[in-house]
Design a protein around this motif. Structure first.
Motif, PDB file in Angstrom:
ATOM      1  N   ASN A 115       0.810  -1.238   0.000  1.00 38.32           N
ATOM      2  CA  ASN A 115       0.000   0.000   0.000  1.00 38.32           C
ATOM      3  C   ASN A 115       0.832   1.271   0.000  1.00 38.32           C
ATOM      4  O   ASN A 115       0.352   2.309  -0.456  1.00 38.32           O
ATOM      5  CB  ASN A 115      -0.909   0.030   1.239  1.00 38.32           C
ATOM      6  CG  ASN A 115      -1.951  -1.065   1.236  1.00 38.32           C
ATOM      7  OD1 ASN A 115      -1.965  -1.923   0.356  1.00 38.32           O
ATOM      8  ND2 ASN A 115      -2.818  -1.066   2.224  1.00 38.32           N
ATOM      9  N   ASN A 140      -3.303   8.513  -6.819  1.00 38.28           N
ATOM     10  CA  ASN A 140      -3.132   7.474  -5.809  1.00 38.28           C
ATOM     11  C   ASN A 140      -4.480   7.083  -5.200  1.00 38.28           C
ATOM     12  O   ASN A 140      -5.259   7.972  -4.829  1.00 38.28           O
ATOM     13  CB  ASN A 140      -2.196   7.973  -4.699  1.00 38.28           C
ATOM     14  CG  ASN A 140      -0.794   8.237  -5.217  1.00 38.28           C
ATOM     15  OD1 ASN A 140      -0.318   7.538  -6.110  1.00 38.28           O
ATOM     16  ND2 ASN A 140      -0.129   9.235  -4.662  1.00 38.28           N
ATOM     17  N   ALA A 142      -5.940   6.194  -2.096  1.00 43.03           N
ATOM     18  CA  ALA A 142      -5.735   6.088  -0.646  1.00 43.03           C
ATOM     19  C   ALA A 142      -7.011   5.494  -0.057  1.00 43.03           C
ATOM     20  O   ALA A 142      -7.486   4.452  -0.521  1.00 43.03           O
ATOM     21  CB  ALA A 142      -5.375   7.447  -0.059  1.00 43.03           C
ATOM     22  N   GLY A 146      -7.022   6.809   5.358  1.00 40.87           N
ATOM     23  CA  GLY A 146      -5.829   7.646   5.276  1.00 40.87           C
ATOM     24  C   GLY A 146      -6.037   8.997   5.954  1.00 40.87           C
ATOM     25  O   GLY A 146      -5.108   9.798   6.051  1.00 40.87           O
ATOM     26  N   LYS A 160      -2.193   4.028   4.576  1.00 40.73           N
ATOM     27  CA  LYS A 160      -2.962   4.990   3.772  1.00 40.73           C
ATOM     28  C   LYS A 160      -2.688   6.431   4.226  1.00 40.73           C
ATOM     29  O   LYS A 160      -2.715   7.345   3.410  1.00 40.73           O
ATOM     30  CB  LYS A 160      -4.455   4.655   3.828  1.00 40.73           C
ATOM     31  CG  LYS A 160      -4.808   3.310   3.152  1.00 40.73           C
ATOM     32  CD  LYS A 160      -4.483   3.302   1.660  1.00 40.73           C
ATOM     33  CE  LYS A 160      -4.996   2.050   0.969  1.00 40.73           C
ATOM     34  NZ  LYS A 160      -4.732   2.036  -0.466  1.00 40.73           N
ATOM     35  N   LEU A 163       0.359   7.200   2.404  1.00 39.34           N
ATOM     36  CA  LEU A 163       0.110   7.463   0.980  1.00 39.34           C
ATOM     37  C   LEU A 163      -0.404   8.894   0.763  1.00 39.34           C
ATOM     38  O   LEU A 163      -0.059   9.537  -0.231  1.00 39.34           O
ATOM     39  CB  LEU A 163      -0.886   6.425   0.431  1.00 39.34           C
ATOM     40  CG  LEU A 163      -1.181   6.443  -1.065  1.00 39.34           C
ATOM     41  CD1 LEU A 163       0.086   6.401  -1.914  1.00 39.34           C
ATOM     42  CD2 LEU A 163      -2.105   5.282  -1.440  1.00 39.34           C
ATOM     43  N   VAL A 164      -1.188   9.377   1.720  1.00 35.83           N
ATOM     44  CA  VAL A 164      -1.632  10.777   1.650  1.00 35.83           C
ATOM     45  C   VAL A 164      -0.405  11.694   1.757  1.00 35.83           C
ATOM     46  O   VAL A 164      -0.261  12.665   0.999  1.00 35.83           O
ATOM     47  CB  VAL A 164      -2.678  11.078   2.763  1.00 35.83           C
ATOM     48  CG1 VAL A 164      -2.902  12.579   2.925  1.00 35.83           C
ATOM     49  CG2 VAL A 164      -3.997  10.374   2.446  1.00 35.83           C
ATOM     50  N   THR A 167       1.525  11.668  -1.479  1.00 36.89           N
ATOM     51  CA  THR A 167       0.821  12.470  -2.488  1.00 36.89           C
ATOM     52  C   THR A 167       1.159  13.946  -2.336  1.00 36.89           C
ATOM     53  O   THR A 167       1.496  14.628  -3.309  1.00 36.89           O
ATOM     54  CB  THR A 167      -0.710  12.272  -2.330  1.00 36.89           C
ATOM     55  OG1 THR A 167      -1.002  10.875  -2.399  1.00 36.89           O
ATOM     56  CG2 THR A 167      -1.480  13.035  -3.393  1.00 36.89           C
ATOM     57  N   ALA A 183      -4.740  12.355  -4.663  1.00 37.62           N
ATOM     58  CA  ALA A 183      -5.199  11.087  -4.078  1.00 37.62           C
ATOM     59  C   ALA A 183      -6.714  11.066  -3.951  1.00 37.62           C
ATOM     60  O   ALA A 183      -7.345  12.097  -3.683  1.00 37.62           O
ATOM     61  CB  ALA A 183      -4.565  10.881  -2.705  1.00 37.62           C
ATOM     62  N   CYS A 185      -9.714   9.287  -1.745  1.00 38.84           N
ATOM     63  CA  CYS A 185      -9.968   8.552  -0.503  1.00 38.84           C
ATOM     64  C   CYS A 185     -11.372   7.954  -0.567  1.00 38.84           C
ATOM     65  O   CYS A 185     -12.352   8.603  -0.155  1.00 38.84           O
ATOM     66  CB  CYS A 185      -9.850   9.483   0.693  1.00 38.84           C
ATOM     67  SG  CYS A 185      -8.169  10.018   1.008  1.00 38.84           S
TER      68      CYS A 185
END
Ligand code: NAD
Length: 253
Positions: A115, A140, A142, A146, A160, A163-164, A167, A183, A185
């Protein structure tokens, strides 16, 4: 004019769920799609479905948590297709709803590997060619996990949130060189992802179910693909570093 006419789009986790819906939608909008997934049959069936409609796709089997495989795929795509205009870091796995105290290093590494490190490896591999060409769009996938706690177990929530952060970092670091990185969500979406374990943690599962039951709306993969298409396309030219919730209003309550 189609919205992704002649763009080359690489989508991970494109053999199922939201990634598959993105691949189908992007191809229908004129993109040539590289369908990437770790499960070969899923790659084959997605690619066959797209090509049967007269659109353009080819498949690559890759585990995004393996940096060597990722680098090899990107090099191969660049030499065959010549460029990557759109990258969708979409592949993801769940964590069995385990709270932190029950999260082993193995589980943490596995979930973060797919992830978070997956998108890091992909983005690092794709960036140089995007910079050389003066632009590109990265989308992305997420999660509301996230942005909030209590939507999954610890490993997934950490991955997550990371990942935010990835981004926002990429958007801040490369905005002046033509790269957009955004991203999505999603809230609960009807896909094959499941809970990531046959024996999920009951306490966390009940907490997540209670939170979702209060709202109750489940999205369809196509509803996320619509947003990904917009972010990938030039229509979103002024949108960069955005973290866009698509959850039918779940987290607004
Ligand atoms: P899905 O399981 O239907 O699709 C995910 C795909 O990723 C699968 O085809 C799987 O084979 C692939 N994949 C798994 N591990 C991989 C790896 N190591 N390398 C390459 N591919 C791999 O699930 P989905 O719900 O469509 O998930 C897509 C994304 O959406 C994920 O990042 C997920 O975390 C996120 N998400 C899902 C939901 C939801 O409710 N379904 C909500 C928020 C976010």
């Amino acid at each position: 004019m189609s919205r992704l006419q002649d763009k080359i789009a690489l989508i991970t986790g494109a053999g199922s769920g939201m990634g598959k819906a993105m691949a189908e939608r992007f191809a229908a909008e004129g993109a040539h799609v590289i369908v990437s997934d770790v499960i070969e049959e899923r790659v084959t069936s997605t690619v066959e479905g797209i090509n049967a409609k007269g659109h353009s796709a080819r498949g690559v089997v890759v585990d995004v948590s393996n940096e060597e495989q990722v680098a090899h795929m990107v090099q191969e795509v660049l030499s065959q297709e010549g460029r990557i205009d759109v990258l969708c870091n979409n592949a993801g796995i769940m964590d069995g709803m385990q709270p932190l105290g029950d999260t082993s290093d193995e589980l943490l590494h596995r979930v973060l590997g797919v992830n978070l490190f997956g998108p890091i490896y992909l983005t690092r591999a794709v960036l140089p060619s995007m910079l050389e060409r003066g632009g590109g769009s990265i989308v992305n996938t997420a999660s509301v996990a996230g942005l909030f706690g209590g939507r999954a177990g610890a490993a997934y929530t950490i991955s997550k949130h990371g990942l935010v952060g990835l981004t926002r970092s990429v958007a801040a670091e490369y905005w002046d060189q033509g790269i957009r990185c955004n991203a999505i969500c999603p809230g609960a979406v009807a896909t094959a992802i499941g809970m990531g374990s046959a024996t999920p943690n009951l306490k966390v599962t009940e907490m997540v179910q209670k939170l979702s039951a209060a709202h109750g709306k489940i999205g369809q993969p196509e509803e996320i693909a619509n947003l990904a298409l917009f972010l990938a396309s030039d229509e979103a030219s002024f949108i960069n570093g955005a973290i866009i919730v698509a959850d039918g209003g779940w987290t607004v309550l």
